[in-house]
Design a protein around this motif. Sequence first.
Motif, mmCIF file in Angstrom:
data_model
loop_
_atom_site.group_PDB
_atom_site.id
_atom_site.type_symbol
_atom_site.label_atom_id
_atom_site.label_comp_id
_atom_site.label_asym_id
_atom_site.label_seq_id
_atom_site.Cartn_x
_atom_site.Cartn_y
_atom_site.Cartn_z
ATOM 1 N N VAL A 173 -59.600 -14.112 43.885
ATOM 2 C CA VAL A 173 -60.868 -14.165 44.519
ATOM 3 C C VAL A 173 -61.692 -13.502 43.582
ATOM 4 O O VAL A 173 -61.797 -12.298 43.354
ATOM 5 C CB VAL A 173 -60.829 -13.537 45.796
ATOM 6 N N MET A 174 -62.915 -14.085 43.203
ATOM 7 C CA MET A 174 -63.984 -13.503 42.393
ATOM 8 C C MET A 174 -65.024 -12.763 43.205
ATOM 9 O O MET A 174 -65.064 -12.887 44.389
ATOM 10 C CB MET A 174 -64.867 -14.557 41.480
ATOM 11 N N HIS A 175 -65.830 -12.038 42.483
ATOM 12 C CA HIS A 175 -66.792 -11.037 43.180
ATOM 13 C C HIS A 175 -67.690 -11.983 44.045
ATOM 14 O O HIS A 175 -67.962 -11.503 45.207
ATOM 15 C CB HIS A 175 -67.604 -10.324 42.193
ATOM 16 N N LYS A 176 -68.020 -13.126 43.563
ATOM 17 C CA LYS A 176 -69.097 -14.214 44.079
ATOM 18 C C LYS A 176 -68.357 -14.430 45.675
ATOM 19 O O LYS A 176 -69.088 -14.584 46.637
ATOM 20 C CB LYS A 176 -69.366 -15.266 43.419
ATOM 21 N N GLN A 177 -67.321 -14.999 45.595
ATOM 22 C CA GLN A 177 -66.293 -15.267 46.696
ATOM 23 C C GLN A 177 -66.182 -14.049 47.884
ATOM 24 O O GLN A 177 -66.162 -14.396 49.029
ATOM 25 C CB GLN A 177 -64.861 -15.761 46.420
ATOM 26 N N LEU A 178 -65.940 -13.078 47.299
ATOM 27 C CA LEU A 178 -65.973 -11.738 48.289
ATOM 28 C C LEU A 178 -67.426 -11.618 48.916
ATOM 29 O O LEU A 178 -67.318 -11.282 50.126
ATOM 30 C CB LEU A 178 -65.637 -10.542 47.475
ATOM 31 N N LYS A 179 -68.371 -12.095 48.172
ATOM 32 C CA LYS A 179 -69.707 -11.778 49.104
ATOM 33 C C LYS A 179 -69.844 -12.830 49.885
ATOM 34 O O LYS A 179 -70.490 -12.682 50.918
ATOM 35 C CB LYS A 179 -70.865 -12.001 48.016
ATOM 36 N N LEU A 180 -69.364 -13.977 49.654
ATOM 37 C CA LEU A 180 -69.333 -15.103 50.657
ATOM 38 C C LEU A 180 -68.573 -14.852 51.956
ATOM 39 O O LEU A 180 -69.031 -15.104 53.149
ATOM 40 C CB LEU A 180 -68.699 -16.504 49.736
ATOM 41 N N ILE A 181 -67.379 -14.248 51.752
ATOM 42 C CA ILE A 181 -66.435 -13.798 52.869
ATOM 43 C C ILE A 181 -67.066 -12.868 53.604
ATOM 44 O O ILE A 181 -67.297 -13.296 54.910
ATOM 45 C CB ILE A 181 -65.194 -13.147 52.001
ATOM 46 N N ARG A 182 -67.638 -11.789 53.074
ATOM 47 C CA ARG A 182 -68.539 -10.647 53.972
ATOM 48 C C ARG A 182 -69.768 -11.504 54.897
ATOM 49 O O ARG A 182 -70.227 -11.172 55.728
ATOM 50 C CB ARG A 182 -68.942 -9.693 53.073
ATOM 51 N N SER A 183 -70.301 -12.603 54.023
ATOM 52 C CA SER A 183 -71.419 -12.981 54.632
ATOM 53 C C SER A 183 -71.149 -14.042 55.763
ATOM 54 O O SER A 183 -71.676 -13.973 56.586
ATOM 55 C CB SER A 183 -72.273 -13.999 53.514
ATOM 56 N N TYR A 184 -69.985 -14.845 55.526
ATOM 57 C CA TYR A 184 -69.849 -15.861 56.637
ATOM 58 C C TYR A 184 -69.005 -15.233 57.719
ATOM 59 O O TYR A 184 -68.839 -15.589 58.814
ATOM 60 C CB TYR A 184 -69.106 -16.885 56.072
#
Length: 309
Positions: free
Chosen positions: A2-13
């Motif tokens: 999981v990349m940093h961008k995906q981690l941001k998406l997880i926290r956002s959604y």
Amino acid sequence: MVMHKQLKLIRSYYPFLQKTSIIPLKKGNNINSKSYLLINTKKKYILKILSDKSNPNRINKICRILQYCVKNNNSVLEPLINRNKSYFTVKLNGYLTKYYPGQTYLAKKGELESVSLSIAQLHRTLLNCPISLSSKPNKSYYKILTKSELNTIKQILQNKKSKTKFDVYLTKNIPILQYQLQNFEITNKAIKKKNLRKQLLHYDLQPLNVIFKNNKVQAIIDFDAMRKGYLIEEVAFSSFRFSSFNNNSITKIANNLKFFLKKYTLVNPLTTDEKKYYFFFLRKNTLEKISYRSEEHTSELQSRFGISY
């Protein structure tokens, strides 16, 4: 990974996952999906990211069906909605579920009893589920060889100069396979005239897809293959997979099958025709696996003779 961008998406959604660490989970060969353990303070979740281009509407429907099963006291994977009130998060190409501690099947008697009863209850619930699921999954499923295809494989094996152990074993058993295929085709035609129950099914009920704790089913997982089919086919498939797991004794497997069916029918009785064709579907499952094991030869068939799978 999981990349940093995906981690941001997880926290956002999923706003409740602001302080989250992520651990990749290894399960099987991860061909169709990858799972990650999300640890948020004292709570844990599973993020399942699909590798294929899955239909979001289909995944959302499956998750709604799972919620229906949860409300009806079934031990199944429970999905969680994102900030958009949807189960499937398109930007992640995945969905979030609760985490269930425990282990996969260890072939204990108590586990076999628990899974028999749980599958029976699940089938009863799915029969009455008001949510329809018409779209087909993206996966390709087993297809049984025809007699002519088996004859072609026989010729290929005979012409091979260097044979593997499986080649020798298959060559020795081709007459048995020819006989079984002939009987399968005859019975398969007869079954189409019977009024066997068709309903929504899990379609991959096997030891890796059930989590146990203290010999009890914690959760049935991996519903991505869900679709309609013959009830008795899934009963035959699941009973054999659990009865034969880590077990090479024909006698013990037969006793486990009887035990599974005895417990299953306490919750979800089978009709006379379903009992009659139970062993047909056991043979069908075996023939499907044999056809799959012959993949090396079927790929050669496809390239040389145009036989498609």
